[in-house]
Write a protein that holds these residues in place. Structure first.
Motif, short mmCIF file in Angstrom:
data_model
loop_
_atom_site.label_atom_id
_atom_site.label_comp_id
_atom_site.label_asym_id
_atom_site.label_seq_id
_atom_site.Cartn_x
_atom_site.Cartn_y
_atom_site.Cartn_z
N ASP A 99 0.83 -1.21 0.00
CA ASP A 99 0.00 0.00 0.00
C ASP A 99 0.86 1.26 0.00
O ASP A 99 0.51 2.25 -0.64
CB ASP A 99 -0.95 0.01 1.19
N LYS A 113 -1.63 -4.42 -6.99
CA LYS A 113 -2.79 -4.16 -6.12
C LYS A 113 -4.09 -4.30 -6.92
O LYS A 113 -5.08 -4.85 -6.41
CB LYS A 113 -2.67 -2.76 -5.51
N ALA A 114 -4.09 -3.85 -8.17
CA ALA A 114 -5.28 -3.98 -9.02
C ALA A 114 -5.63 -5.46 -9.21
O ALA A 114 -6.80 -5.84 -9.11
CB ALA A 114 -5.04 -3.31 -10.37
N TYR A 118 -9.14 -7.04 -7.63
CA TYR A 118 -10.11 -7.05 -8.73
C TYR A 118 -11.37 -7.85 -8.41
O TYR A 118 -12.47 -7.42 -8.72
CB TYR A 118 -9.47 -7.56 -10.02
N ASN A 121 -13.25 -5.60 -5.64
CA ASN A 121 -13.51 -4.18 -5.88
C ASN A 121 -13.06 -3.81 -7.29
O ASN A 121 -11.99 -3.25 -7.49
CB ASN A 121 -12.78 -3.34 -4.82
N SER A 124 -12.20 0.08 -8.19
CA SER A 124 -10.90 0.53 -7.68
C SER A 124 -9.76 -0.15 -8.42
O SER A 124 -8.73 0.47 -8.72
CB SER A 124 -10.77 0.26 -6.19
N GLU A 127 -9.23 1.51 -11.75
CA GLU A 127 -8.57 2.81 -11.58
C GLU A 127 -7.07 2.64 -11.31
O GLU A 127 -6.25 3.38 -11.86
CB GLU A 127 -9.23 3.62 -10.46
N LEU A 128 -6.72 1.66 -10.48
CA LEU A 128 -5.30 1.40 -10.22
C LEU A 128 -4.59 0.94 -11.49
O LEU A 128 -3.47 1.36 -11.77
CB LEU A 128 -5.14 0.36 -9.11
#
Length: 172
Positions: A99, A113-114, A118, A121, A124, A127-128
Motif C-alpha cells: 500500500d 494491487k489492481a 479485482y 472491488n 478501484s 482505476e489502479l
C-alpha cells in the motif's frame, strides 16, 4: 500370396471386427496410461514448485523486510496468489508495504494491487490499472485490454493523462 501370413500376423486378428476391437482396447489402454503419467507429472511439478519456492522465501522475506521494492512486490504477489499462498504460513504480510508503494505511485505496485483487489472491488482495481498503464506498465495495459474485450470496460482512451475512450482496436 497372402500378406497376412507372410508378416506373421496371427490368424485370430485377420477379421476386421476383431482387429477393430483390438485397436479400440489398445487406444483405451494408451489413454489410461497417459492420464496416469499426467498425474505423476503434476505431482512431480507440484513438488518441484514447492521446493523452489521454499528455498527462495527466506531470502526474499529478508530482502523485503529491508525495504527492497522488488522483494516486497514478489512477497505480496505470492502471498495473494491462491496457488502459492500456502507456502507463506509464518511469514509476515507485506500488504502494508504494498500500500505504501501504491501511495508512492509505483507502477508495478499499482498493477499488483489492481490484480489482488479485482475480484472484490472492480472499480478501484480498474482505476489502479489505469494509473499503472499511464506510467507505461504494459501488463496493466494488457489487463485493461482484456477487460475491454470482455465488455467490462466501455470507454477507454488516452487523453490528458487518463484512460478515456481508449482505442484498443490495434490490440485485437
Amino acid at each position: 500370396m497372402n500378406i497376412l501370413k507372410t508378416k506373421g500376423i496371427k490368424p485370430s486378428l485377420k477379421s476386421p471386427i476383431k482387429m477393430m476391437i483390438f485397436i479400440f482396447i489398445f487406444i483405451l489402454i494408451t489413454i489410461w496410461l497417459s492420464k496416469l503419467g499426467s498425474k505423476f507429472y503434476e505431482e512431480a511439478d507440484e513438488e518441484a514448485t514447492q521446493s523452489a519456492i521454499s528455498k527462495v522465501i527466506p531470502r526474499m522475506n529478508r530482502l523485503a523486510s529491508e525495504g527492497k521494492e522488488d522483494a516486497i512486490l514478489w512477497m505480496a504477489d505470492m502471498q495473494s496468489n491462491g496457488a502459492t499462498a500456502k507456502y507463506f504460513n509464518g511469514y509476515p504480510s507485506y500488504n502494508q508495504q504494498l500500500d505504501t508503494l501504491v501511495n508512492n505511485n509505483n507502477s508495478r505496485a499499482l498493477f499488483l494491487k489492481a490484480k489482488i483487489i479485482y475480484s472484490t472491488n472492480k472499480a478501484s482495481a480498474i482505476e489502479l490499472a489505469k494509473r499503472s498503464s499511464n506510467q507505461g506498465n504494459f501488463d496493466a495495459l494488457l489487463f485493461l485490454h482484456e477487460k475491454f474485450k470482455t465488455g467490462e470496460l466501455k470507454d477507454l482512451n488516452f487523453k490528458t493523462g487518463e484512460l478515456k475512450n481508449l482505442d484498443l482496436e490495434y490490440l485485437k
